[in-house]
Design a protein around this motif. Structure first.
Motif, PDB file in Angstrom:
ATOM      1  N   PHE A  86      -8.403 -30.580  26.633  1.00 29.37           N
ATOM      2  CA  PHE A  86      -8.252 -29.725  26.665  1.00 29.37           C
ATOM      3  C   PHE A  86      -9.554 -28.860  26.321  1.00 29.37           C
ATOM      4  O   PHE A  86     -10.104 -28.039  26.974  1.00 29.37           O
ATOM      5  N   TRP A 141     -11.102 -29.390  29.681  1.00 28.31           N
ATOM      6  CA  TRP A 141     -10.142 -28.992  30.965  1.00 28.31           C
ATOM      7  C   TRP A 141     -11.528 -28.401  32.300  1.00 28.31           C
ATOM      8  O   TRP A 141     -10.432 -28.709  33.957  1.00 28.31           O
ATOM      9  N   ARG A 169      -5.968 -33.631  35.670  1.00 25.96           N
ATOM     10  CA  ARG A 169      -5.761 -32.665  35.120  1.00 25.96           C
ATOM     11  C   ARG A 169      -3.946 -32.938  34.824  1.00 25.96           C
ATOM     12  O   ARG A 169      -3.013 -33.542  34.313  1.00 25.96           O
ATOM     13  N   ALA A 208      -2.798 -33.742  30.485  1.00 23.70           N
ATOM     14  CA  ALA A 208      -1.966 -31.890  30.944  1.00 23.70           C
ATOM     15  C   ALA A 208      -0.185 -32.603  29.951  1.00 23.70           C
ATOM     16  O   ALA A 208       0.163 -33.543  30.094  1.00 23.70           O
ATOM     17  N   THR A 241       0.344 -20.698  32.291  1.00 26.41           N
ATOM     18  CA  THR A 241       0.787 -22.247  32.829  1.00 26.41           C
ATOM     19  C   THR A 241       1.659 -22.495  33.387  1.00 26.41           C
ATOM     20  O   THR A 241       2.761 -21.329  34.103  1.00 26.41           O
ATOM     21  N   ASN A 290      -2.547 -25.081  33.663  1.00 29.56           N
ATOM     22  CA  ASN A 290      -3.264 -24.483  32.533  1.00 29.56           C
ATOM     23  C   ASN A 290      -2.992 -25.813  31.055  1.00 29.56           C
ATOM     24  O   ASN A 290      -3.066 -24.736  30.413  1.00 29.56           O
ATOM     25  N   ARG A 291      -3.687 -26.813  31.162  1.00 28.54           N
ATOM     26  CA  ARG A 291      -3.674 -27.593  29.902  1.00 28.54           C
ATOM     27  C   ARG A 291      -2.078 -28.333  29.446  1.00 28.54           C
ATOM     28  O   ARG A 291      -2.002 -29.081  29.303  1.00 28.54           O
TER      29      ARG A 291
END
Length: 335
Positions: A143, A146, A154, A158, A184, A230-231
């Motif tokens: 993370f 990233w 990813r 993720a 996300t 996004n993560r």
């Protein structure tokens, strides 16, 4: 940028070599390989892999082939002493069928290794100033790293939050709210889309094979969305939930579907409560089974190994509770 053997920045080579574990390949590695590509007519990347590696060697090779398709990627079984440059040089020439003209590395060992093959050594970003990243750092905290990993990685790193529940229990609402709160991606339920098409064709009969079509497409969409995430990726259902829908419509078990579901990616499950009123949307047909299905989900979630949590209450309460849980789990979310 270059040290050791003096190499003119404009000098070009025939066969260039990049070698490493690429555990995992990050943007620093990509910068190294792209530098070699800009200087050589042909570039071979050798990946050193072991069966015990935390990320399968074949997967890393596939990532590199996708990220730098202009390079030739070769995967070898890493059974050699990493400090014995002579053994590595001899084996490298055997793998390549000849000595490379230039070896591109970001490591101090590169000078001796290249010299033993009669090759030039090109040092690239030894101080990691251009791309401040390392494979160790990515493994320890993906993370935090990233911004230095590409979409295929990813997808791998993720974390996947899966929201499941019986009909009209607010799974989609929670998925949208949670994705917005986490900034996300979220993945909609493909089974609902499929059901709408099926209803439109006036086909009321379900077949087990259709459920396999649903889970395969759901998984494909999840993987695609994970590359943009996004993560954290939020999933409105997954193949685990589809097993319960097969039970609902077919009244039987389906071994192929259950095997697929057992291998699905999930890090935590949220089960939406059945205490809220049922709302008919023109597609739903299971109000009479809703509480039974909720119990099925509770039983199935209890029997599987991933953590799961029941969310009840208002829309705002569910979201707040989910975010609190994710915050508590954060320290455990490192692969």
């Amino acid at each position: 940028m270059e040290t050791g053997t003096e190499v003119n920045a404009a000098e070009r080579f025939g066969l260039g070599l990049v070698v490493g574990k690429f555990l995992p390949p990050h943007r620093g590695h990509r910068f190294l390989i792209e530098t070699a590509l800009s200087r050589c007519e042909r570039v071979v990347v050798i990946i050193c892999g072991k069966p015990v590696d935390p990320i399968p060697p074949e997967l890393r090779a596939g990532w590199l082939r996708e990220l730098v398709p202009q390079a030739e990627v070769m995967l070898i079984d890493d059974r050699y002493d990493e400090n014995d440059s002579r053994v590595w040089a001899e084996n490298t020439m055997g793998w390549l069928g000849r000595a490379p003209d230039a070896v591109f590395t970001s490591e101090d060992y590169g000078e001796r290794y290249a010299g033993l093959m009669g090759a030039r050594h090109v040092m690239v970003d030894r101080a990691r100033l251009v791309v401040p990243c390392s494979g160790t750092a990515v493994r320890q905290d993906p993370f935090a790293m990233w911004d230095f990993i590409d979409p295929p990685l990813r997808e791998w790193f993720a974390k996947r939050i899966v929201i499941v529940g019986a009909e009209s229990t607010g799974t989609t609402t929670l998925a949208m709210d949670l994705a917005a709160a986490l900034d996300t991606e979220w993945v909609a339920e493909y089974g609902r889309e499929y059901s709408m098409l099926k209803q439109g064709s006036c086909d009321a009969n379900w077949r087990s094979e259709e459920f396999m079509d649903i889970v395969r497409e759901q998984a494909r969409r999840e993987d695609a969305a994970a590359r943009r995430a996004n993560r954290i990726l939020v999933c409105d259902t997954n193949s685990f939930a589809t097993v319960q829908w097969h039970r609902r419509y077919m009244g039987t078990r389906f071994a192929e579907l259950e095997a697929f579901a057992a291998a699905c990616r999930a890090d935590v499950y949220f089960l939406t409560g059945d205490e809220i009123p049922f709302e008919q949307d023109g597609l739903r047909d299971g109000e009479h089974l809703r509480h039974d299905m909720h119990r099925w989900f509770e039983e199935a979630l209890t029997a599987q190994p991933k953590p799961w949590f029941l969310l009840r209450g208002s829309r705002e309460t569910r979201l707040s509770h989910a975010l609190e849980i994710l915050d508590e789990l954060r320290l455990e979310w490192r692969r």
